[in-house]
Scaffold this motif. Structure first.
Motif, PDB file in Angstrom:
ATOM      1  N   GLY A  83      54.234   3.627  75.585  1.00 15.93           N
ATOM      2  CA  GLY A  83      53.245   4.348  74.776  1.00 15.93           C
ATOM      3  C   GLY A  83      52.124   4.925  75.637  1.00 15.93           C
ATOM      4  O   GLY A  83      51.166   5.492  75.111  1.00 15.93           O
ATOM      5  N   LEU A  84      52.252   4.801  76.945  1.00 12.41           N
ATOM      6  CA  LEU A  84      51.186   5.217  77.864  1.00 12.41           C
ATOM      7  C   LEU A  84      50.644   6.628  77.619  1.00 12.41           C
ATOM      8  O   LEU A  84      49.421   6.817  77.674  1.00 12.41           O
ATOM      9  CB  LEU A  84      51.676   5.049  79.310  1.00 12.41           C
ATOM     10  CG  LEU A  84      50.659   5.347  80.407  1.00 12.41           C
ATOM     11  CD1 LEU A  84      49.416   4.502  80.271  1.00 12.41           C
ATOM     12  CD2 LEU A  84      51.305   5.140  81.779  1.00 12.41           C
ATOM     13  N   PRO A  85      51.475   7.637  77.352  1.00  8.05           N
ATOM     14  CA  PRO A  85      50.887   8.965  77.102  1.00  8.05           C
ATOM     15  C   PRO A  85      49.877   8.956  75.949  1.00  8.05           C
ATOM     16  O   PRO A  85      48.856   9.643  76.014  1.00  8.05           O
ATOM     17  CB  PRO A  85      52.103   9.840  76.758  1.00  8.05           C
ATOM     18  CG  PRO A  85      53.241   9.174  77.468  1.00  8.05           C
ATOM     19  CD  PRO A  85      52.952   7.698  77.378  1.00  8.05           C
ATOM     20  N   HIS A  86      50.141   8.138  74.915  1.00  3.96           N
ATOM     21  CA  HIS A  86      49.172   8.038  73.811  1.00  3.96           C
ATOM     22  C   HIS A  86      47.821   7.545  74.346  1.00  3.96           C
ATOM     23  O   HIS A  86      46.766   8.040  73.982  1.00  3.96           O
ATOM     24  CB  HIS A  86      49.623   7.017  72.760  1.00  3.96           C
ATOM     25  CG  HIS A  86      50.899   7.367  72.053  1.00  3.96           C
ATOM     26  ND1 HIS A  86      51.178   8.625  71.613  1.00  3.96           N
ATOM     27  CD2 HIS A  86      51.964   6.594  71.692  1.00  3.96           C
ATOM     28  CE1 HIS A  86      52.370   8.627  71.008  1.00  3.96           C
ATOM     29  NE2 HIS A  86      52.858   7.405  71.050  1.00  3.96           N
ATOM     30  N   PHE A  87      47.890   6.519  75.172  1.00  6.89           N
ATOM     31  CA  PHE A  87      46.647   5.869  75.612  1.00  6.89           C
ATOM     32  C   PHE A  87      45.928   6.702  76.672  1.00  6.89           C
ATOM     33  O   PHE A  87      44.696   6.753  76.694  1.00  6.89           O
ATOM     34  CB  PHE A  87      46.937   4.450  76.087  1.00  6.89           C
ATOM     35  CG  PHE A  87      47.435   3.586  74.973  1.00  6.89           C
ATOM     36  CD1 PHE A  87      46.594   3.255  73.920  1.00  6.89           C
ATOM     37  CD2 PHE A  87      48.752   3.157  74.922  1.00  6.89           C
ATOM     38  CE1 PHE A  87      47.051   2.492  72.855  1.00  6.89           C
ATOM     39  CE2 PHE A  87      49.216   2.401  73.862  1.00  6.89           C
ATOM     40  CZ  PHE A  87      48.363   2.062  72.825  1.00  6.89           C
ATOM     41  N   HIS A  88      46.682   7.354  77.523  1.00  6.86           N
ATOM     42  CA  HIS A  88      46.049   8.241  78.508  1.00  6.86           C
ATOM     43  C   HIS A  88      45.262   9.334  77.772  1.00  6.86           C
ATOM     44  O   HIS A  88      44.125   9.643  78.115  1.00  6.86           O
ATOM     45  CB  HIS A  88      47.103   8.868  79.429  1.00  6.86           C
ATOM     46  CG  HIS A  88      46.502   9.849  80.397  1.00  6.86           C
ATOM     47  ND1 HIS A  88      45.958   9.469  81.604  1.00  6.86           N
ATOM     48  CD2 HIS A  88      46.312  11.184  80.298  1.00  6.86           C
ATOM     49  CE1 HIS A  88      45.468  10.547  82.215  1.00  6.86           C
ATOM     50  NE2 HIS A  88      45.681  11.598  81.450  1.00  6.86           N
ATOM     51  N   ARG A  89      45.896   9.876  76.743  1.00 12.80           N
ATOM     52  CA  ARG A  89      45.243  10.935  75.976  1.00 12.80           C
ATOM     53  C   ARG A  89      43.965  10.415  75.300  1.00 12.80           C
ATOM     54  O   ARG A  89      42.928  11.071  75.319  1.00 12.80           O
ATOM     55  CB  ARG A  89      46.203  11.488  74.910  1.00 12.80           C
ATOM     56  CG  ARG A  89      45.630  12.660  74.110  1.00 12.80           C
ATOM     57  CD  ARG A  89      46.572  13.096  73.003  1.00 12.80           C
ATOM     58  NE  ARG A  89      46.653  12.127  71.924  1.00 12.80           N
ATOM     59  CZ  ARG A  89      45.745  11.997  70.954  1.00 12.80           C
ATOM     60  NH1 ARG A  89      44.685  12.766  70.932  1.00 12.80           N
ATOM     61  NH2 ARG A  89      45.891  11.086  70.015  1.00 12.80           N
ATOM     62  N   LEU A  90      44.058   9.218  74.703  1.00  8.80           N
ATOM     63  CA  LEU A  90      42.884   8.669  74.010  1.00  8.80           C
ATOM     64  C   LEU A  90      41.727   8.440  74.976  1.00  8.80           C
ATOM     65  O   LEU A  90      40.577   8.729  74.669  1.00  8.80           O
ATOM     66  CB  LEU A  90      43.250   7.364  73.296  1.00  8.80           C
ATOM     67  CG  LEU A  90      44.068   7.560  72.019  1.00  8.80           C
ATOM     68  CD1 LEU A  90      44.651   6.231  71.545  1.00  8.80           C
ATOM     69  CD2 LEU A  90      43.214   8.174  70.917  1.00  8.80           C
ATOM     70  N   LEU A  91      42.040   7.924  76.152  1.00  7.90           N
ATOM     71  CA  LEU A  91      40.975   7.700  77.137  1.00  7.90           C
ATOM     72  C   LEU A  91      40.371   9.027  77.574  1.00  7.90           C
ATOM     73  O   LEU A  91      39.148   9.166  77.658  1.00  7.90           O
ATOM     74  CB  LEU A  91      41.504   6.917  78.355  1.00  7.90           C
ATOM     75  CG  LEU A  91      41.187   5.414  78.325  1.00  7.90           C
ATOM     76  CD1 LEU A  91      41.892   4.697  77.203  1.00  7.90           C
ATOM     77  CD2 LEU A  91      41.518   4.763  79.656  1.00  7.90           C
ATOM     78  N   ALA A  92      41.228  10.024  77.840  1.00  7.79           N
ATOM     79  CA  ALA A  92      40.711  11.333  78.278  1.00  7.79           C
ATOM     80  C   ALA A  92      39.863  11.963  77.173  1.00  7.79           C
ATOM     81  O   ALA A  92      38.800  12.527  77.426  1.00  7.79           O
ATOM     82  CB  ALA A  92      41.859  12.249  78.659  1.00  7.79           C
ATOM     83  N   THR A  93      40.324  11.835  75.927  1.00 10.30           N
ATOM     84  CA  THR A  93      39.602  12.442  74.797  1.00 10.30           C
ATOM     85  C   THR A  93      38.234  11.786  74.591  1.00 10.30           C
ATOM     86  O   THR A  93      37.240  12.468  74.394  1.00 10.30           O
ATOM     87  CB  THR A  93      40.425  12.281  73.495  1.00 10.30           C
ATOM     88  OG1 THR A  93      41.698  12.894  73.695  1.00 10.30           O
ATOM     89  CG2 THR A  93      39.743  12.928  72.312  1.00 10.30           C
ATOM     90  N   HIS A  94      38.222  10.460  74.647  1.00 13.55           N
ATOM     91  CA  HIS A  94      36.985   9.753  74.287  1.00 13.55           C
ATOM     92  C   HIS A  94      36.023   9.554  75.452  1.00 13.55           C
ATOM     93  O   HIS A  94      34.829   9.374  75.247  1.00 13.55           O
ATOM     94  CB  HIS A  94      37.319   8.397  73.665  1.00 13.55           C
ATOM     95  CG  HIS A  94      37.944   8.514  72.304  1.00 13.55           C
ATOM     96  ND1 HIS A  94      37.199   8.704  71.164  1.00 13.55           N
ATOM     97  CD2 HIS A  94      39.234   8.506  71.914  1.00 13.55           C
ATOM     98  CE1 HIS A  94      38.006   8.792  70.116  1.00 13.55           C
ATOM     99  NE2 HIS A  94      39.249   8.672  70.556  1.00 13.55           N
ATOM    100  N   LEU A  95      36.555   9.546  76.673  1.00 13.37           N
ATOM    101  CA  LEU A  95      35.675   9.256  77.816  1.00 13.37           C
ATOM    102  C   LEU A  95      35.313  10.509  78.584  1.00 13.37           C
ATOM    103  O   LEU A  95      34.536  10.463  79.529  1.00 13.37           O
ATOM    104  CB  LEU A  95      36.329   8.239  78.762  1.00 13.37           C
ATOM    105  CG  LEU A  95      36.779   6.928  78.107  1.00 13.37           C
ATOM    106  CD1 LEU A  95      37.311   5.975  79.146  1.00 13.37           C
ATOM    107  CD2 LEU A  95      35.633   6.295  77.334  1.00 13.37           C
ATOM    108  N   GLY A  96      35.913  11.625  78.233  1.00 12.02           N
ATOM    109  CA  GLY A  96      35.582  12.875  78.916  1.00 12.02           C
ATOM    110  C   GLY A  96      36.514  13.114  80.082  1.00 12.02           C
ATOM    111  O   GLY A  96      37.213  12.215  80.554  1.00 12.02           O
TER     112      GLY A  96
END
Ligand SMILES: [Fe+2]
Ligand SMILES: [Fe+2]
Length: 324
Positions: A83-96
């Motif tokens: 599920g890593l692509p989901h989490f990479h995206r969430l971190l990029a979206t929320h942390l800038g």
């Protein structure tokens, strides 16, 4: 905890993240100094000079002894990692997408990617699951997307990742302990993966503690959203609930473990000792402090309702097995 600093009330979440950048840099340096950088081939492959064919033949022989519930656990653990692509995206979206936060997201992603790869490679070599079916599950899992209700709130990211890293540490660690008696090589692989999850956990829970020190009211409100339960991206997939049930019955990970993990964070973050909060902060604090009792009731309920049951999963060749 100091009395509320009036300046703090004017700090936005973006400013708090900005203020934490030096801390991120420091924690990243500590993290990289501590973690041995292994690659899947180092742990799975033959030692220099060994015959690769004999190495993999011996691996397959040992792997045949791995019981079906443990195979089901491996399949779920692998899907979670993939599920890593989901989490990479969430971190990029929320942390800038700039600053040290981006550097952390890249480092973390590079490390996590090896977890899915090593499990996939092992299962492929060992031939102990229906590999094509597992790959199809992974496809569905990624294609379904994952959009949790985080309202562009970076603080929720850290509450979630703290709990999730701890949960995956436990899941890999316990699966490894279960499997190690049949297949020590995979036991060692899983111990290495679990060790890395533990180091990620340390990073995230430290960051959340730093946020609590800077912006306790908002941090508590965010934590109150996440702590009641962490859903995995795949929880709506067919068969996901049954796989999770097998993992609970095998003693690998279940609601009682989640309760223990939440209690551990409440202690570490000293939630009950936070003072000088505003009304929203106090309300969130009260809600959070009530969560363990609710989780304990859920765990009691599930355990008291649980009866012996048979399972079969296409990913484990549709063989039926029974569990208490
Ligand atoms: Fe991982
Ligand atoms: Fe991790």
């Amino acid at each position: 905890m100091a009395l509320p600093n009036p300046i703090r009330t004017f700090l936005t979440k973006v400013e708090v993240l900005k203020d934490l950048e030096a801390k991120v840099q420091e924690l990243m340096a500590q993290h990289e100094a501590k973690r041995p950088l292994w690659f899947p081939s180092d742990l799975l492959g033959p030692k220099p000079g060994d015959d690769p064919d004999a190495h993999y033949a011996a691996l397959r022989t040992r792997a045949r002894g791995i019981p079906d519930p443990a195979r089901a656990a491996l399949a779920l653990n692998m899907l979670t990692e993939e599920g890593l692509p989901h989490f990479h995206r969430l971190l990029a979206t929320h942390l800038g997408d700039d600053s040290h936060w981006q550097a952390w997201n890249h480092l973390w992603t590079a490390e996590e990617d090896r977890h899915g790869v090593i499990l996939h490679d092992y299962l492929h070599e060992a031939r102990i699951v229906n590999q094509r079916h597992l790959e199809a599950m992974q496809f569905d899992y990624l294609r379904a997307g994952f959009t949790p209700d985080w309202d562009k709130d970076p603080y929720r990211v850290f509450a979630y990742t703290t709990l999730q890293e701890r949960a995956t540490q436990q899941s890999h660690g316990e699966t490894g302990r279960l499997i190690g008696q049949y297949e020590p090589l995979l036991g060692e692989v899983l111990a290495n993966v679990a060790g890395e999850e533990a180091r990620h956990f340390t990073f995230y829970r430290t960051i959340f503690a730093e946020i609590l020190a800077r912006d306790p009211n908002e941090a508590l409100v965010s934590a109150a959203h996440i702590l009641p339960s962490i859903e995995m991206p795949g929880h709506t997939m067919p068969g996901f609930r049954d796989l999770a049930d097998v993992i609970r019955r095998a003693g690998i990970y279940g609601p009682r473990d989640y309760l223990r993990i939440v209690q551990e964070q409440l202690r570490y973050w000293k939630i009950d000792a936070l003072e000088g909060l505003n009304a929203a902060g106090r309300k969130a604090q009260e809600k959070i402090l009530g969560i363990p009792e609710r989780l304990a009731r859920i765990a009691d309920y599930i355990e008291s309702k649980s009866k012996a049951k048979t399972f079969n999963f296409e990913v484990v060749f549709n063989r039926e097995f029974a569990m208490e």
